[in-house]
Scaffold this active site. Structure first.
Site, PDB file in Angstrom:
ATOM      1  CG  ASP A   9      -1.916   1.119   1.236  1.00  0.00           C
ATOM      2  OD1 ASP A   9      -1.861   1.968   0.337  1.00  0.00           O
ATOM      3  OD2 ASP A   9      -2.756   1.146   2.157  1.00  0.00           O
ATOM      4  CG  ASP A 105      -3.537   3.514  -3.403  1.00  0.00           C
ATOM      5  OD1 ASP A 105      -4.422   2.797  -3.911  1.00  0.00           O
ATOM      6  OD2 ASP A 105      -3.694   4.133  -2.338  1.00  0.00           O
ATOM      7  CD  GLU A 106      -4.922  -0.546  -0.944  1.00  0.00           C
ATOM      8  OE1 GLU A 106      -5.028  -1.700  -0.491  1.00  0.00           O
ATOM      9  OE2 GLU A 106      -5.746   0.359  -0.704  1.00  0.00           O
TER      10      GLU A 106
END
Length: 421
Positions: A9, A105-106
């Protein structure tokens, strides 16, 4: 064979990308948000420095400025964020080809078969963290476990810039003692129902009688309990960005917008619906997919919200058909008058199928669907050359405050589903 799964993350992603791209912003309190003048002034992301002032996501920028008068506000730049998302993914591919995005974003990484070549799963996590910092100027939190759910829990457990290791020896102390809301896919509504049953922690959920959960939640109750017990065996699915079959990973396309003013007039509402639908349909075509289900999300001036959805007779990526379905949903469920002003709306297309799949055309006019899609493709070509606003529908010009908006560029919703067919 024991699996080793990483969940990565990227911390304060949008704000961190701004600081990485523009060195003069580093070390300063910064938020990414919408236009204050057009009432899109909501905090989307905040830097670590802004967090120290107590600034939180989704509060208004006006409220954030009260907490931090020197606050820097940057407009959302999704092209920049996707650039850094792609660069990070290139680093992940140095360790495994099993990389599954979970938003920009992960991502989950399955390093089971590459761990022994790279010094073990813990060493891979440490090396990725260092490379993201040194090569991209970002920081990440990483969870390492034998399943995807606990790996995701681990990346959320310590922030920012941390690595959390969860295995059979410590998960009861780390995971089970945490609030039940910290488990993947337990939202506020599910948390409230679990609390009625006396379930406050993940450990209590894991030890609850299965028949009780089945009675209260149906099939999803058993799934959540298996998550709590660490029994998730779902695979990390490789994502090929060059493949036309993106429907295997991307489960829906959506765009949403907080309007520059309260929407009370049906013409204004229709203009906004058509602008949102235009973007959604264009993205469907770019993704080589059609959608069979169209849904809308509506939030009023009191911030009360609801969603509605409609199944189409045939899958489509035609702008007019998506817009007609979305407008029907809004018109049939919303009074649209001064007594019921709307603040924001979203349109989403789901139940996707690839455009390469065969489609049964009926004898009652469905052949026009192909004509509409061809027309939309021609318009897409023009927009790629001259910008998304070079061609606009007449209905979209009704509300002058919307003229300069580029909804496709600036108001994308990025869902990537955990559950797969």
């Amino acid at each position: 064979m024991r699996r080793w799964i990483l969940h990565i993350d990227q911390n304060s992603f949008y704000a961190s990308c701004e600081q990485a791209e523009y060195p003069e912003l580093r070390g300063k309190a910064l938020v990414v948000g919408g236009s204050e003048e057009r009432r899109h002034g909501i905090v989307l992301a905040k830097s670590q420095e802004a967090k120290r002032y107590g600034i939180v996501t989704a509060e208004t920028i006006r409220e954030a400025r009260i907490k931090c008068p020197d606050l820097i506000v940057r407009p959302a730049n999704f092209r920049l964020y996707m650039k850094y998302s792609s660069l990070a993914r290139q680093i992940y591919y140095d360790y495994t080809d099993l990389v599954e995005p979970f938003g920009p974003d992960e991502a989950w990484l399955d390093v089971t078969h590459s761990a022994y070549l790279n010094g073990g799963a813990r060493h891979i996590a440490e090396e990725i963290s260092e490379r993201i910092r040194s090569e991209l100027g970002l920081s990440v939190s990483i969870g390492v476990s034998w399943n995807k759910v606990f790996a995701k829990f681990g990346s959320d457990y310590k922030k920012p810039d941390a690595i959390t290791w969860i295995d059979e020896g410590n998960y009861q102390q780390i995971v089970w003692e945490s609030p039940v809301r910290d488990l993947l896919y337990i939202g506020p509504a599910t948390e409230r129902k679990l609390k009625i049953l006396g379930i406050q922690t993940i450990g209590q959920l894991a030890c609850e009688a299965p028949e009780t959960l089945l009675k209260c939640f149906g099939k999803i109750g058993g799934i959540l309990q298996s998550f709590a017990r660490g029994l998730d065996d779902s695979p990390v699915k490789a994502y090929d960005p060059d493949s036309e079959d993106v429907s295997r990973v991307i489960k829906s396309y959506g765009n949403g917008l907080t309007a520059p003013h309260d929407i009370c007039d049906p013409h204004d509402a229709k203009a906004l619906i058509y602008m949102l639908s235009e973007s959604v349909a264009q993205r469907l075509r770019e993704g080589f997919v059609r959608a069979k289900t169209i849904s809308i999300g509506v939030r009023d001036s009191e911030l009360a919200s609801y969603t509605r959805q409609l199944a189409l007779s045939m899958p489509t990526n035609s702008t007019s058909l998506v817009a007609e379905a979305a407008w029907r949903l809004l018109r049939d469920n919303e009074p649209l008058d001064d007594a019921h002003p709307l603040r924001s709306m979203s349109v989403r297309a789901s139940d996707l199928s690839p455009t390469s799949a065969p489609m049964q055309i009926s004898l009652w006019g469905d052949e026009r669907l192909i004509e509409k899609e061809r027309l939309d493709s021609a318009i897409d070509d023009l927009r790629r050359r001259f910008g998304n606003n070079c061609i606009q529908r007449g209905i979209e010009l009704y509300d002058g405050s919307l003229h300069e908006l580029d909804i496709k560029r600036d108001h994308v919703l990025h869902p990537v589903a955990f559950f797969y067919d």
